[in-house]
Design a protein around this motif. Structure first.
Motif, PDB file in Angstrom:
ATOM      1  N   ALA A  25       0.844  -1.202   0.000  1.00 20.01           N
ATOM      2  CA  ALA A  25       0.000   0.000   0.000  1.00 20.01           C
ATOM      3  C   ALA A  25       0.879   1.252   0.000  1.00 20.01           C
ATOM      4  O   ALA A  25       0.641   2.198  -0.757  1.00 20.01           O
ATOM      5  N   LEU A  26       1.919   1.222   0.837  1.00 24.14           N
ATOM      6  CA  LEU A  26       2.817   2.378   0.921  1.00 24.14           C
ATOM      7  C   LEU A  26       3.567   2.567  -0.398  1.00 24.14           C
ATOM      8  O   LEU A  26       3.785   3.686  -0.853  1.00 24.14           O
ATOM      9  N   GLU A  27       3.920   1.426  -1.006  1.00 21.73           N
ATOM     10  CA  GLU A  27       4.621   1.467  -2.282  1.00 21.73           C
ATOM     11  C   GLU A  27       3.728   2.089  -3.367  1.00 21.73           C
ATOM     12  O   GLU A  27       4.184   2.897  -4.165  1.00 21.73           O
ATOM     13  N   THR A  28       2.458   1.683  -3.359  1.00 20.56           N
ATOM     14  CA  THR A  28       1.509   2.256  -4.322  1.00 20.56           C
ATOM     15  C   THR A  28       1.382   3.763  -4.104  1.00 20.56           C
ATOM     16  O   THR A  28       1.389   4.547  -5.051  1.00 20.56           O
ATOM     17  N   ASP A  29       1.272   4.166  -2.838  1.00 19.03           N
ATOM     18  CA  ASP A  29       1.203   5.596  -2.503  1.00 19.03           C
ATOM     19  C   ASP A  29       2.445   6.329  -3.002  1.00 19.03           C
ATOM     20  O   ASP A  29       2.358   7.444  -3.507  1.00 19.03           O
ATOM     21  N   LEU A  30       3.600   5.682  -2.811  1.00 15.54           N
ATOM     22  CA  LEU A  30       4.861   6.316  -3.181  1.00 15.54           C
ATOM     23  C   LEU A  30       4.955   6.529  -4.691  1.00 15.54           C
ATOM     24  O   LEU A  30       5.448   7.553  -5.156  1.00 15.54           O
ATOM     25  N   ARG A  31       4.431   5.550  -5.443  1.00 15.68           N
ATOM     26  CA  ARG A  31       4.432   5.699  -6.902  1.00 15.68           C
ATOM     27  C   ARG A  31       3.651   6.929  -7.348  1.00 15.68           C
ATOM     28  O   ARG A  31       3.942   7.532  -8.367  1.00 15.68           O
ATOM     29  N   ARG A  32       2.600   7.257  -6.564  1.00 12.46           N
ATOM     30  CA  ARG A  32       1.769   8.400  -6.928  1.00 12.46           C
ATOM     31  C   ARG A  32       2.288   9.705  -6.340  1.00 12.46           C
ATOM     32  O   ARG A  32       1.797  10.770  -6.688  1.00 12.46           O
ATOM     33  N   ALA A  33       3.225   9.581  -5.386  1.00 12.07           N
ATOM     34  CA  ALA A  33       3.654  10.758  -4.624  1.00 12.07           C
ATOM     35  C   ALA A  33       4.240  11.842  -5.530  1.00 12.07           C
ATOM     36  O   ALA A  33       3.998  13.028  -5.319  1.00 12.07           O
ATOM     37  N   PHE A  76      11.307   5.650   3.309  1.00  8.61           N
ATOM     38  CA  PHE A  76      10.782   5.483   1.950  1.00  8.61           C
ATOM     39  C   PHE A  76      11.855   5.325   0.874  1.00  8.61           C
ATOM     40  O   PHE A  76      11.562   4.817  -0.205  1.00  8.61           O
ATOM     41  N   ILE A  77      13.101   5.712   1.135  1.00  8.45           N
ATOM     42  CA  ILE A  77      14.152   5.506   0.121  1.00  8.45           C
ATOM     43  C   ILE A  77      14.363   4.004  -0.150  1.00  8.45           C
ATOM     44  O   ILE A  77      14.365   3.583  -1.315  1.00  8.45           O
ATOM     45  N   PRO A  78      14.491   3.185   0.897  1.00 14.37           N
ATOM     46  CA  PRO A  78      14.632   1.740   0.627  1.00 14.37           C
ATOM     47  C   PRO A  78      13.428   1.169  -0.124  1.00 14.37           C
ATOM     48  O   PRO A  78      13.579   0.305  -0.994  1.00 14.37           O
ATOM     49  N   LEU A  79      12.243   1.676   0.205  1.00 17.22           N
ATOM     50  CA  LEU A  79      11.022   1.237  -0.467  1.00 17.22           C
ATOM     51  C   LEU A  79      11.066   1.615  -1.951  1.00 17.22           C
ATOM     52  O   LEU A  79      10.710   0.818  -2.820  1.00 17.22           O
ATOM     53  N   ALA A  80      11.520   2.820  -2.226  1.00 16.92           N
ATOM     54  CA  ALA A  80      11.622   3.289  -3.608  1.00 16.92           C
ATOM     55  C   ALA A  80      12.653   2.471  -4.381  1.00 16.92           C
ATOM     56  O   ALA A  80      12.480   2.196  -5.567  1.00 16.92           O
ATOM     57  N   GLU A  81      13.722   2.060  -3.677  1.00 19.66           N
ATOM     58  CA  GLU A  81      14.735   1.222  -4.325  1.00 19.66           C
ATOM     59  C   GLU A  81      14.129  -0.113  -4.727  1.00 19.66           C
ATOM     60  O   GLU A  81      14.295  -0.566  -5.855  1.00 19.66           O
ATOM     61  N   GLU A  82      13.388  -0.739  -3.786  1.00 16.41           N
ATOM     62  CA  GLU A  82      12.775  -2.029  -4.073  1.00 16.41           C
ATOM     63  C   GLU A  82      11.727  -1.934  -5.166  1.00 16.41           C
ATOM     64  O   GLU A  82      11.574  -2.841  -5.973  1.00 16.41           O
ATOM     65  N   ALA A  83      10.991  -0.828  -5.173  1.00 16.82           N
ATOM     66  CA  ALA A  83       9.902  -0.658  -6.139  1.00 16.82           C
ATOM     67  C   ALA A  83      10.439  -0.265  -7.517  1.00 16.82           C
ATOM     68  O   ALA A  83       9.678  -0.164  -8.479  1.00 16.82           O
ATOM     69  N   GLY A  84      11.741  -0.004  -7.602  1.00 18.58           N
ATOM     70  CA  GLY A  84      12.332   0.359  -8.882  1.00 18.58           C
ATOM     71  C   GLY A  84      12.016   1.776  -9.315  1.00 18.58           C
ATOM     72  O   GLY A  84      12.082   2.099 -10.502  1.00 18.58           O
ATOM     73  N   ILE A  85      11.666   2.649  -8.362  1.00 13.32           N
ATOM     74  CA  ILE A  85      11.339   4.035  -8.735  1.00 13.32           C
ATOM     75  C   ILE A  85      12.307   5.038  -8.107  1.00 13.32           C
ATOM     76  O   ILE A  85      12.058   6.237  -8.110  1.00 13.32           O
ATOM     77  N   THR A  87      15.181   6.015  -9.178  1.00 12.47           N
ATOM     78  CA  THR A  87      15.750   6.925 -10.165  1.00 12.47           C
ATOM     79  C   THR A  87      14.793   8.084 -10.430  1.00 12.47           C
ATOM     80  O   THR A  87      15.211   9.240 -10.500  1.00 12.47           O
ATOM     81  N   GLU A  88      13.509   7.745 -10.543  1.00 12.28           N
ATOM     82  CA  GLU A  88      12.501   8.779 -10.746  1.00 12.28           C
ATOM     83  C   GLU A  88      12.497   9.781  -9.577  1.00 12.28           C
ATOM     84  O   GLU A  88      12.486  10.999  -9.777  1.00 12.28           O
ATOM     85  N   LEU A  89      12.521   9.262  -8.348  1.00  9.26           N
ATOM     86  CA  LEU A  89      12.540  10.123  -7.164  1.00  9.26           C
ATOM     87  C   LEU A  89      13.822  10.964  -7.114  1.00  9.26           C
ATOM     88  O   LEU A  89      13.785  12.159  -6.848  1.00  9.26           O
ATOM     89  N   GLY A  90      14.922  10.296  -7.393  1.00 10.33           N
ATOM     90  CA  GLY A  90      16.212  10.980  -7.339  1.00 10.33           C
ATOM     91  C   GLY A  90      16.323  12.071  -8.385  1.00 10.33           C
ATOM     92  O   GLY A  90      16.877  13.141  -8.126  1.00 10.33           O
ATOM     93  N   GLU A  91      15.773  11.811  -9.564  1.00  7.24           N
ATOM     94  CA  GLU A  91      15.853  12.824 -10.622  1.00  7.24           C
ATOM     95  C   GLU A  91      14.877  13.963 -10.341  1.00  7.24           C
ATOM     96  O   GLU A  91      15.151  15.114 -10.673  1.00  7.24           O
ATOM     97  N   TRP A  92      13.763  13.640  -9.688  1.00  9.19           N
ATOM     98  CA  TRP A  92      12.858  14.719  -9.258  1.00  9.19           C
ATOM     99  C   TRP A  92      13.599  15.621  -8.268  1.00  9.19           C
ATOM    100  O   TRP A  92      13.561  16.851  -8.372  1.00  9.19           O
TER     101      TRP A  92
END
Ligand code: C2E
Ligand code: CA
Ligand code: CA
Ligand code: CA
Length: 278
Positions: A25-33, A76-85, A87-92
């Motif tokens: 659920a948190l991962e899904t939220d993070l994708r939309r963040a 959330f950084i480890p979560l973003a790493e696992e979710a494969g996003i 790079t998107e967060l980092g580039e934002w």
């Protein structure tokens, strides 16, 4: 006993499933963040020990979750790493930090340099330097205003690759700092071959200064070595006047920590600057 065992297993399974679905659920939220504008950068100053001037600012990601409030990057950084996003967060984050330093300099706010954290995944992309340069150009930021922070463990995971990437960044005038120095396993030989600008002495070596004699010895040795290699040193997590004085005495150029300011939202950072440098 057998039945109880089965029940225990089932209970354990359910607890694991619950945790897994919370994560999901948190991962899904993070994708939309990102698209929902819930990510923010906070800014923390880096201070020159010699004269107290502002040397730079580190940008630190925050996630303002609608129900959970401010979520820590530790979470959330480890979560973003696992979710494969990641790079998107980092580039934002890089784009936002670049926009902010451009805006500050246009307003006459004298921020010499902006440091941005890179995840290991971003760091090992073959086209990193091109991607970074494109993002900076789009924001109107000069390469020289930006410093990328890579962790020691990320650099050491692929030392030969790291040398190549750092060379390319450096050729473009982008500064590179080695973050959390002392917690990974870089050899002194690697330090000599990596084209770095800055070493960031990890907070764990700062927090027991000046009382701890071993930490005092480590800090002094790192600062001396770094300076002999032509690098500047940022001490992380400076919280007390005693730490500040000790670090200044051993020749540590730059200081960062709660003693000066916590990471602050852009507006509060501007207010802090106006108070600290009237
Ligand atoms: P880091 O890069 O080592 O950042 C320094 C951390 O120390 C920050 O935590 C900062 O708030 C905290 N800090 C600063 N001064 C003090 C002090 O005096 N005392 C104490 N106790 N702590 C201090 P924060 O903001 O929670 O970030 C945690 C980590 O999350 C960062 O550690 C970094 O590894 C990661 N991170 C943050 N933003 C980004 C990002 O944009 N991209 C990536 N890949 N990672 C990020
Ligand atoms: Ca950092
Ligand atoms: Ca650090
Ligand atoms: Ca750290």
């Amino acid at each position: 006993a057998k039945a109880a065992g089965r029940n225990t297993f089932r209970f354990y399974d359910e607890a694991m499933n619950r945790r897994a679905s919370q994560r999901l659920a948190l991962e899904t939220d993070l994708r939309r963040a990102v698209v929902r504008g819930q990510l923010e950068l906070f800014y923390q100053p880096q201070i020159r020990s010699a004269d107290g001037r502002l040397a730079g600012v580190e940008a630190l990601l925050r996630w303002r979750h609608p129900e959970r409030g401010l979520v820590s990057p530790i979470e959330f950084i480890p979560l973003a790493e696992e979710a494969g996003i990641i790079t998107e967060l980092g580039e934002w984050a890089l784009a936002e930090a670049a926009r902010q330093i451009v805006a500050w300099r246009r307003q006459g706010v004298a921020v010499p340099r902006m440091a941005v954290n890179l995840s290991p995944r971003q760091f090992h992309a073959a086209d990193l330097a091109d991607r970074v340069e494109r993002i900076l150009a789009a924001a109107g930021a000069a390469n020289e205003w930006i410093e990328l922070e890579i962790t020691e463990s990320a650099a050491m995971a692929h030392p030969e690759g790291a040398v190549q990437v750092l060379r390319r960044l450096r050729a473009r005038g982008i500064h590179v700092a080695m973050d959390d120095f002392g917690t990974g396993h870089s050899s002194l030989a690697m330090l000599r071959t990596l084209p770095l600008n800055v070493l960031k002495l990890d907070r764990s070596f700062v927090q027991h200064l000046p009382e701890s004699e071993t930490d005092a010895a480590v800090a002094s040795a790192v600062v001396t070595l770094a300076r002999r290699l032509g690098l500047s040193v940022v001490a992380e997590g400076v919280e007390t006047e005693a730490q500040k004085h000790f670090l200044a005495d051993i020749g540590c150029d730059l200081l960062q920590g709660f003693l000066f300011a916590r990471p602050l939202p852009a507006g509060e950072f501007e207010a802090w600057l106006a108070r600290a440098y009237p």
